[in-house]
Scaffold this active site. Sequence first.
Site, PDB file in Angstrom:
ATOM      1  N   ALA A  74       0.812  -1.219   0.000  1.00  7.11           N
ATOM      2  CA  ALA A  74       0.000   0.000   0.000  1.00  7.11           C
ATOM      3  C   ALA A  74       0.844   1.267   0.000  1.00  7.11           C
ATOM      4  CB  ALA A  74      -0.946   0.001   1.189  1.00  7.11           C
ATOM      5  N   ASN A 154      -5.907   3.035  10.468  1.00 10.69           N
ATOM      6  CA  ASN A 154      -5.041   1.960  10.937  1.00 10.69           C
ATOM      7  C   ASN A 154      -4.792   1.986  12.432  1.00 10.69           C
ATOM      8  OD1 ASN A 154      -3.692   4.296   9.592  1.00 10.69           O
ATOM      9  ND2 ASN A 154      -1.959   3.565  10.787  1.00 10.69           N
ATOM     10  N   GLN A 182      -6.847  -0.964   5.299  1.00 12.76           N
ATOM     11  CA  GLN A 182      -7.386  -1.598   6.504  1.00 12.76           C
ATOM     12  C   GLN A 182      -8.808  -2.106   6.310  1.00 12.76           C
ATOM     13  OE1 GLN A 182      -5.882  -2.209   9.426  1.00 12.76           O
ATOM     14  NE2 GLN A 182      -3.950  -1.142   9.039  1.00 12.76           N
ATOM     15  N   SER A 202      -3.269  -3.599   0.319  1.00 16.35           N
ATOM     16  CA  SER A 202      -2.030  -4.314   0.639  1.00 16.35           C
ATOM     17  C   SER A 202      -2.327  -5.765   1.004  1.00 16.35           C
ATOM     18  CB  SER A 202      -1.367  -3.617   1.830  1.00 16.35           C
ATOM     19  OG  SER A 202      -0.224  -4.313   2.231  1.00 16.35           O
ATOM     20  N   GLY A 203      -1.483  -6.696   0.529  1.00 18.45           N
ATOM     21  CA  GLY A 203      -1.704  -8.120   0.799  1.00 18.45           C
ATOM     22  C   GLY A 203      -1.656  -8.475   2.272  1.00 18.45           C
ATOM     23  N   HIS A 204      -0.702  -7.884   3.001  1.00 22.64           N
ATOM     24  CA  HIS A 204      -0.474  -8.411   4.352  1.00 22.64           C
ATOM     25  C   HIS A 204      -1.476  -7.926   5.389  1.00 22.64           C
ATOM     26  CE1 HIS A 204       1.774  -5.091   6.566  1.00 22.64           C
ATOM     27  NE2 HIS A 204       1.856  -4.626   5.337  1.00 22.64           N
ATOM     28  N   CYS A 327       4.150   1.437  11.619  1.00 21.48           N
ATOM     29  CA  CYS A 327       5.071   2.205  10.782  1.00 21.48           C
ATOM     30  C   CYS A 327       5.708   3.349  11.533  1.00 21.48           C
ATOM     31  CB  CYS A 327       4.332   2.782   9.591  1.00 21.48           C
ATOM     32  SG  CYS A 327       3.412   1.541   8.775  1.00 21.48           S
TER      33      CYS A 327
HETATM   34  C1  LIG Z   1      -3.848   2.498   6.231  1.00 25.94           C
HETATM   35  C2  LIG Z   1      -2.519   2.007   5.764  1.00 25.94           C
HETATM   36  N1  LIG Z   1      -2.015   2.489   4.630  1.00 25.94           N
HETATM   37  C3  LIG Z   1      -0.836   2.065   4.146  1.00 25.94           C
HETATM   38  C4  LIG Z   1      -0.091   1.143   4.821  1.00 25.94           C
HETATM   39  C5  LIG Z   1       1.224   0.681   4.241  1.00 25.94           C
HETATM   40  O1  LIG Z   1       1.070  -0.635   3.777  1.00 25.94           O
HETATM   41  P1  LIG Z   1       2.296  -1.513   3.301  1.00 25.94           P
HETATM   42  O2  LIG Z   1       2.890  -2.092   4.526  1.00 25.94           O
HETATM   43  O3  LIG Z   1       1.687  -2.549   2.409  1.00 25.94           O
HETATM   44  O4  LIG Z   1       3.219  -0.629   2.551  1.00 25.94           O
HETATM   45  C6  LIG Z   1      -0.561   0.620   6.024  1.00 25.94           C
HETATM   46  C7  LIG Z   1       0.258  -0.321   6.814  1.00 25.94           C
HETATM   47  O5  LIG Z   1       0.398  -0.165   8.014  1.00 25.94           O
HETATM   48  C8  LIG Z   1      -1.823   1.057   6.501  1.00 25.94           C
HETATM   49  O6  LIG Z   1      -2.330   0.581   7.640  1.00 25.94           O
END
Ligand SMILES: Cc1ncc(COP(=O)(O)O)c(C=O)c1O
Length: 389
Positions: A74, A154, A182, A202-204, A327
């Site tokens: 993402a 998130n 999310q 995002s996959g994870h 993050c």
């Molecule tokens: C709302 C949101 N956007 C973007 C991301 C970033 O995703 P990725 O880990 O796939 O780069 C996250 C991951 O924590 C997220 O929760």
Amino acid sequence: MVQIPVYLDNQATTPVDPRVRDAVLPFLNLEFGNPHSRDHAFGWRAADAVRQARSSVAELVNADDDEIVFTSGATESCNLALRGIAKAETGSRNRIVTLATEHPAVLETVRDLAKSGFVAVVLPVGPDGIVDLGRLETELNDRTLAVSIMAGNNEIGVVQPLAEIGAMCGRSGVVFHTDATQAMGRMDVDVDVWQADLLSLSGHKMYGPKGVGALYVRHGCSLGPVFTGGGQEFGLRPGTVPVHLVVGLGEASNLAVDCWNEDAGRLTALTNRLKDGLMESCPGIRFFGSMEERLPGSLSIGLPGWPAQAVIARISKRIAVSTGSACSSDSSEPSVVLRALGLDPETAASGIRVSLGRFSTQRDVETALEVFSELPLGGLPSCPTRDSI
Ligand SMILES: Cc1ncc(COP(=O)(O)O)c(C=O)c1O
């Protein structure tokens, strides 16, 4: 399988669903072909697998197959969306509107674009975490290029009024990007209902692998390429497509289509039980963000007078919860998201994210309740190190 500690941090990442793992494995073994090899069966089979995966992601968000661009996750999708739209703009629209509670993948990208002639408009949210639609409307004019507002948050799980935002953007000719990372697998995601032009996932975060994601790009929404190379992914994301990861994302999407409704019902019931139990055993506990407009499985809580780190140090051997976004977890500053709700620094520093997922059980919830009820909430908190507990 019993996991120790009990995993209650599904907003940081989700376990890979065993059905996803099974779908991925052949592509790490015999099916190793390059999907861009046109001259033999290895390449044809790999290309076929990528085609099917694209179709599965498209079905999940109600798009056409050729509106899905595979990315590394993402963060990349959000970058490609926002930088791509900025790069494609040839007129006088230069304002990008977003929210103070967005993920850094969006906020930092918008701030970076502001260094090169774009104007970042970062709107506040209400105490419930929801955008003020009236305020948003005043920001939509003939200088506004794009609005980027996430689907579900998130950290606090709050869901924004996406259909209203999309309709507003549509009326003003403004591109609407939503970071739906999310929301995937937790609610119905439909790019037409939301009138989204761009959507990141995002996959994870949806029981798939890490390192893969997708960007939905509506037909007619023009993006300038951010990367140059071999022209793969409609010229928007050059590089060899990682077949095994994309197959995993495809299977995760199939499962999300099949399971989201049932998952959401179960997660809502489990979260309600958790919330009621916490209210009984933790006097003065606070819940942050709207309790109505929220992702199933997500709770943001605070114990008055207790910094989140002090709580987590005491409970982390038994349950895995977090202070907020993985993050930004290197930062010792109170959560930006909780501060944006108007909370003072001390209250914001008490914020703990508890997030359940597809594999969370009633027993996990009861364990969490037991652990929280054993905290000496009457006593003075201190911050033991992880080693001292
Ligand atoms: C709302 C949101 N956007 C973007 C991301 C970033 O995703 P990725 O880990 O796939 O780069 C996250 C991951 O924590 C997220 O929760």
